[in-house]
Design a protein around this motif. Structure first.
Motif, short mmCIF file in Angstrom:
data_model
loop_
_atom_site.label_atom_id
_atom_site.label_comp_id
_atom_site.label_asym_id
_atom_site.label_seq_id
_atom_site.Cartn_x
_atom_site.Cartn_y
_atom_site.Cartn_z
N THR A 187 0.84 -1.19 0.00
CA THR A 187 0.00 0.00 0.00
C THR A 187 0.88 1.24 0.00
O THR A 187 1.69 1.44 0.91
N VAL A 188 0.71 2.10 -1.01
CA VAL A 188 1.62 3.24 -1.17
C VAL A 188 1.56 4.22 0.00
O VAL A 188 2.52 4.92 0.27
N SER A 189 0.44 4.27 0.70
CA SER A 189 0.32 5.23 1.79
C SER A 189 1.15 4.85 3.00
O SER A 189 1.40 5.69 3.87
N THR A 190 1.61 3.61 3.06
CA THR A 190 2.34 3.15 4.24
C THR A 190 3.85 3.14 4.05
O THR A 190 4.58 2.73 4.97
N TYR A 191 4.32 3.59 2.89
CA TYR A 191 5.75 3.64 2.63
C TYR A 191 6.13 4.97 1.96
O TYR A 191 5.31 5.56 1.25
N THR A 192 7.36 5.38 2.18
CA THR A 192 7.88 6.54 1.47
C THR A 192 8.05 6.17 0.00
O THR A 192 8.62 5.13 -0.33
N MET A 193 7.55 7.04 -0.86
CA MET A 193 7.61 6.80 -2.30
C MET A 193 8.47 7.90 -2.94
O MET A 193 8.43 9.06 -2.51
N ASN A 194 9.22 7.53 -3.95
CA ASN A 194 10.18 8.44 -4.55
C ASN A 194 10.13 8.39 -6.08
O ASN A 194 9.83 7.35 -6.67
N TRP A 195 10.47 9.53 -6.67
CA TRP A 195 10.74 9.59 -8.10
C TRP A 195 12.21 9.95 -8.29
O TRP A 195 12.70 10.90 -7.67
N TYR A 196 12.89 9.18 -9.11
CA TYR A 196 14.26 9.45 -9.52
C TYR A 196 14.27 9.68 -11.03
O TYR A 196 13.32 9.33 -11.74
N ARG A 197 15.38 10.23 -11.50
CA ARG A 197 15.57 10.34 -12.95
C ARG A 197 17.04 10.12 -13.28
O ARG A 197 17.92 10.36 -12.46
N GLN A 198 17.25 9.68 -14.51
CA GLN A 198 18.62 9.48 -14.99
C GLN A 198 18.71 9.96 -16.43
O GLN A 198 18.05 9.42 -17.32
N ALA A 199 19.55 10.98 -16.61
CA ALA A 199 19.79 11.52 -17.94
C ALA A 199 20.98 10.78 -18.56
O ALA A 199 21.81 10.22 -17.83
N PRO A 200 21.09 10.78 -19.88
CA PRO A 200 22.20 10.10 -20.54
C PRO A 200 23.55 10.58 -20.02
O PRO A 200 23.80 11.79 -19.95
N GLY A 201 24.40 9.66 -19.63
CA GLY A 201 25.73 9.99 -19.17
C GLY A 201 25.80 10.55 -17.77
O GLY A 201 26.87 10.97 -17.32
N CYS B 168 10.20 5.22 -10.61
CA CYS B 168 9.54 5.17 -9.31
C CYS B 168 10.34 4.20 -8.43
O CYS B 168 10.83 3.17 -8.91
N TYR B 169 10.47 4.55 -7.14
CA TYR B 169 11.29 3.73 -6.24
C TYR B 169 10.69 3.74 -4.84
O TYR B 169 10.19 4.76 -4.35
N SER B 170 10.78 2.57 -4.19
CA SER B 170 10.46 2.50 -2.77
C SER B 170 11.21 1.33 -2.15
O SER B 170 11.63 0.40 -2.84
N LYS B 171 11.39 1.43 -0.86
CA LYS B 171 12.03 0.37 -0.09
C LYS B 171 10.95 -0.29 0.76
O LYS B 171 10.37 0.34 1.64
N ILE B 172 10.67 -1.56 0.43
CA ILE B 172 9.57 -2.26 1.07
C ILE B 172 10.13 -3.44 1.85
O ILE B 172 10.81 -4.31 1.28
N TRP B 173 9.86 -3.45 3.14
CA TRP B 173 10.35 -4.54 3.99
C TRP B 173 11.85 -4.76 3.81
O TRP B 173 12.33 -5.90 3.76
N GLY B 174 12.59 -3.65 3.69
CA GLY B 174 14.04 -3.72 3.59
C GLY B 174 14.58 -4.02 2.20
O GLY B 174 15.80 -4.06 2.01
#
Length: 119
Positions: free
Chosen positions: A28-42, A99-105
């Motif tokens: 459930t997304v409300s119970t964990y910290t949710m993140n957006w990352y990005r990666q540009a070329p190089g 999109c990234y999250s750490k769930i149960w370690g």
């Protein structure tokens, strides 16, 4: 099974807007910290935006300096989805967004969605 699926990327002109979605399953997304990352070329992958869990910090948000005032992260608990609203897009926002999250370690990443800002 935990899964994160991004969508909403595409080609947009400078000054335009896009909304990215991250549909989550297996937790459930409300119970964990949710993140957006990005990666540009190089370049290295960088953190763009974070929304904390409701329990830990009431769902507060944080942004990279480069996107403050232009991007907004939000969460729809009913849809179990996290969004990244991106306005006033610049060519330097061109990247693959994850999109990234750490769930149960365990760290979980989505497959990424390409955002290209170009005239």
């Amino acid at each position: 099974q935990v899964q994160l699926v991004e969508s909403g990327g595409g080609l947009v002109q400078p000054g335009g807007s896009l909304r990215l979605s991250c549909a989550a399953s297996g937790f459930t997304v409300s119970t964990y910290t949710m993140n957006w990352y990005r990666q540009a070329p190089g370049k290295e992958r960088e953190l763009v935006a974070t929304i904390t869990s409701i329990a830990s910090d009431g769902g507060s948000t944080n942004y990279a300096e480069s996107v403050k005032g232009r991007f907004t992260i939000s969460r729809d608990n009913a849809k179990n989805t996290v969004y990244l609203q991106m306005n006033s897009l610049k060519p330097e926002d061109t990247a693959v967004y994850y999109c990234y999250s750490k769930i149960w370690g365990t760290k979980y990443w989505g497959q990424g969605t390409q955002v290209t800002v170009s005239s």
